[in-house]
Design a protein around this motif. Structure first.
Motif: not given
Lengths: 401, 375
Positions: B65-71
């Motif tokens: 889930g690190w790719h979507a931390v700031a989504v």
């Protein structure tokens, strides 16, 4: 102070501090106070500042969190609020900064019950001014090479030798004294004493600094008698005790009352204003891009120091408990020095005008202040010694000595 | 609004940072990178590097889930702020990780400012694991946000975007393009017609870079012409903070590696860290790095909690970071002596990443010129 917000008691106390400091700000002195507490020499200033400190203590702004049996006010979590408010209010500094900043934490950590009960209360009221007898003519950065001797004779000690750079020595009733009980053991042959300055064997002689001010002294000790009850910790434990005093001196210890004075952020703002007001070659110094860059570099460092202090208290990202605190002395003193030097540059030739010259900007305070910043980079362990400590204690590099 | 005293660094974010660091410690990204460099070393005859990154690692990062931390959560992400993203960026820098995540994080903060259907759609695509980067520079690599050489006309793009970071790793690009009505922001995809990727030969071994050449490429509008500059300006504090965090992380690695070397390398019968000519400059790296780290956390916190102060704090952070990148790189190579000058030493890998980062989104002088206008 709590990580995020103040509790009710802290909030109430903060409001009290603000109100009290607003209502009790002392009036002006007849002649202006020196820039810092370590330069006070006039009797008028001593009385004025001692009365001010006593008043702050009675109001609960000093020794706020210390136990009542030692003269404290017995609170928890309020000292940092008091110290911050004293700082913010820009009131006069506390004259007994050595007593508050060094004697108190040293005795709390290493003193006997008797010593704490006897010596702490008069420090808070400034009845007893303290000075520090560590450095000697032959023992500066290599402090442990000190030669002042302590010889045990029955229930007392006889001290012979001399100390130097002794701030407040001319006012002090007591001295934190390091003396050698064993010539053959460099670090383990030092003992820590509380020395009465009234002893007839003590002579205090002022030294004039490059600024022309005095404020620190040479102190000669000739057959000075000190009772064994005035020894701190074990015989031969002086170096260990001295290290805890120095940790406090360098800003990494627990405070009992801030030394009020101008914050770097405030001084930085003054220098920026100075650049905006100083016109040279038809435009303000601020409008010169090279000067602007230099000023902003300095501004960046003063802001970083503030954020460093904030980060010290955030465990997840402080890099270890001592990493930032051990930097505060070297960073703070170097920032102050370069900041003052920057102010001289902004003023240009006008910075040559010293105190009481009618044309001097801010009555020559920038030149005076600049010279006095060397107190910060040299005393209490020079910047070079600080870098040794950081390299060894934080980064684990081999000890230079 | 004012900032929380703890920089907004709550338990969730501490744990995120710790878990990510642990993951990268196990991966040792430089060891994975090394084989891809073979044959590319020679600056005159060597092969061109292909923008290597470890795709398995990236897939695992997506699963975690690190790719979507700031989504934002509405677009299927985790919905955390810049404090969290900065924590990741710092670790990316510390491990010199070749990854599409750095530019994707940048893209998230830009897209979040645009508040358009197109931007929200692209954020949803990021949440599903697609990667995005910024194509906003003209040939001069000007530091201002109005410097694009790409033109937009009737839904298509023509011209060239320069210095596109990690272009070979990415699925989509946010392109700044000019038109009669001013600058807008547009989405193109890597493999679509009319988009040609021309890889740069660059110094930095941990990133890739390219020119994107557009010849009538169809472009989806993310931000209408005339609104691109305000959008970029609003996101700039986040972009500056992220790159500054990367620098801070890499500088911390440079510091520790150099201190460790000074403990073991013997000369004149002693570890060289004994000598103050070595010890003191290493301490100066620490002092400078700590200043940068504190300013980075402050800037991230300002962006999340005190937006009015975010620009000032971000220029402070990148100003400090650029100088740290320079100092830590210079000292770490110098104090490693001959070995630090060799291809084998990881010191050179970090040095090259840092002197790339130093100039991204504006060098120290530029940050300070902007800062002076704000105070």
């Amino acid at each position: 102070m709590s990580e995020t917000r103040l509790n009710n008691e802290q909030q109430e106390f903060q409001e009290f501090c603000r109100r009290w400091l607003g209502e009790n700000r002392p009036g002006p002195t007849k002649t202006p106070l020196p820039q810092a507490a370590y330069e006070v020499v006039d009797e008028e200033h001593r009385i004025y500042l001692s009365e001010w400190q006593a008043k702050c203590y009675q109001a609960g702004l000093i020794a706020t969190d210390l136990p009542k049996e030692y003269g404290g006010h017995g609170h928890t979590g309020l000292q940092q609020i008091a110290s911050a408010e004293v700082h913010r209010a820009k009131v006069p500094y506390f004259i007994n900064w050595i007593g508050l900043g060094m004697t108190v934490p040293t005795l709390l950590a290493h003193g006997t019950e008797d010593q704490k009960k006897t010596f702490l209360p008069p420090i808070f009221t400034a009845e007893h001014i303290w000075c520090q007898g560590f450095s000697e003519p032959g023992a500066g950065s290599d402090l442990a090479s000190l030669q002042t001797s302590a010889e045990k004779q029955g229930d007392h000690w006889v001290i012979n030798g001399s100390k130097v750079w002794t701030s407040l020595g001319h006012f002090a009733q007591w001295m934190l004294l390091l003396a050698r009980d064993d010539k053959h053991n460099k670090y383990g042959g030092i003992t820590y004493f509380l020395a009465p300055m009234a002893d007839p064997g003590i002579t205090v002689k002022p030294i004039h600094k490059m600024t022309g001010e005095s404020g620190f002294n040479e102190v000669f000790l000739d057959q000075v008698k000190i009772g064994d009850h005035l020894r701190v910790d074990e015989i031969g434990a002086g170096w260990k005790v001295a290290m805890s005093t120095l940790t406090s001196e360098r800003g990494a210890g627990v405070g009992v009352g801030a030394v009020a004075g101008e914050s770097p952020r405030l001084v930085m703002q003054q220098v920026i204003n100075l650049a905006k007001d100083t016109i040279r070659n038809g435009k303000s110094v601020w409008d010169d891009p090279i000067w602007r860059d230099r000023l902003m570099k300095m501004y960046e460092r003063t802001e970083a120091a503030i954020q460093n202090a904030r980060r010290t208290k955030v465990k997840a990202i402080n890099g270890g408990a001592m990493r930032i605190p051990l930097q505060s002395k070297v960073s703070g003193s170097e920032i102050s020095q370069e900041l003052h030097h920057l102010a001289l540059g902004v003023l240009g030739l006008s910075s040559s005008l010293y105190t009481r010259d009618t044309h001097a900007a801010d009555d020559g305070k920038w030149a005076l202040g600049y010279m006095n910043t060397y107190t910060g980079t040299i005393s209490g362990g020079s910047s070079e010694i600080q870098r040794n400590i950081l390299g060894e204690r934080v980064l684990g590099m081999p000890k230079t000595k | 609004m004012s900032q929380p005293k703890d920089f907004g660094f709550n338990e969730d974010i501490s744990m995120l940072k710790e878990t990510f660091a642990k993951f990268l410690t196990e991966k040792q990204p430089i060891n994975t990178l090394r084989p891809s460099l073979e044959g590319t070393e020679d600056p005159y005859h060597g092969a061109t590097r292909a923008g290597f990154f470890d795709k398995d690692t990236w897939q695992q990062m997506i699963q975690l889930g690190w790719h979507a931390v700031a989504v934002p959560e509405e677009q299927g992400g985790i919905g955390m702020g810049l404090v969290a993203a900065t924590a990741l960026a710092e670790e990316i820098g510390r491990f010199a990780l070749p990854t599409p995540l750095s530019t994707t994080l940048q893209a998230c903060f830009l897209l979040r400012e645009l508040k358009s259907a197109g931007a929200d759609q692209l954020l949803s695509q990021i949440a599903t694991g697609e990667s995005v980067g910024l194509a906003i520079y003209g040939q001069q690599g000007s530091l201002n946000t109005d410097s694009t050489d790409v033109m937009h006309d009737a839904g298509t793009l023509t011209g060239t975007s320069w210095y596109v970071t990690d272009a070979q790793k990415l699925d989509h690009f946010i392109v700044a393009a000019n038109s009669d009505n001013g600058i807008g922001l547009f989405k193109v995809s890597a493999n679509q017609p009319g988009v040609t990727l021309e890889p740069d030969r660059i110094v930095d071994l941990t990133r890739d870079q390219a020119c994107l050449v557009f010849s009538g490429a169809q472009a989806e509008t993310l931000c209408e012409p005339g609104h691109g500059e305000p959008g970029l300006k609003a996101a700039l504090p986040a972009l500056l903070t992220l790159i500054a965090a990367d620098i801070a992380g890499a500088a911390e690695w440079q510091l520790q590696a150099t201190a460790d070397y000074a403990k073991v390398r013997q000369q004149f019968d002693r570890p060289i860290g004994f000598f103050q000519a070595v010890k003191h400059p290493i301490v100066d790296i620490m002092i400078q790095t700590d200043a940068t780290r504190s300013l980075v956390y402050n800037a991230a916190c300002a962006f999340d909690f005190d937006r009015d102060d975010a620009s000032r704090c971000a220029h402070l952070a990148k100003s400090s970071a650029s100088d740290t990148a320079s100092l830590a790189s210079q000292c770490s190579t110098q104090l490693h002596g001959g070995i630090g000058f060799t291809w084998e030493a990881d010191i050179q890998v970090y040095h090259k990443r840092q002197i790339h980062s130093e100039f991204m989104f504006g060098d120290g002088n530029w940050q300070r010129a902007k800062l002076a206008e704000l105070i």
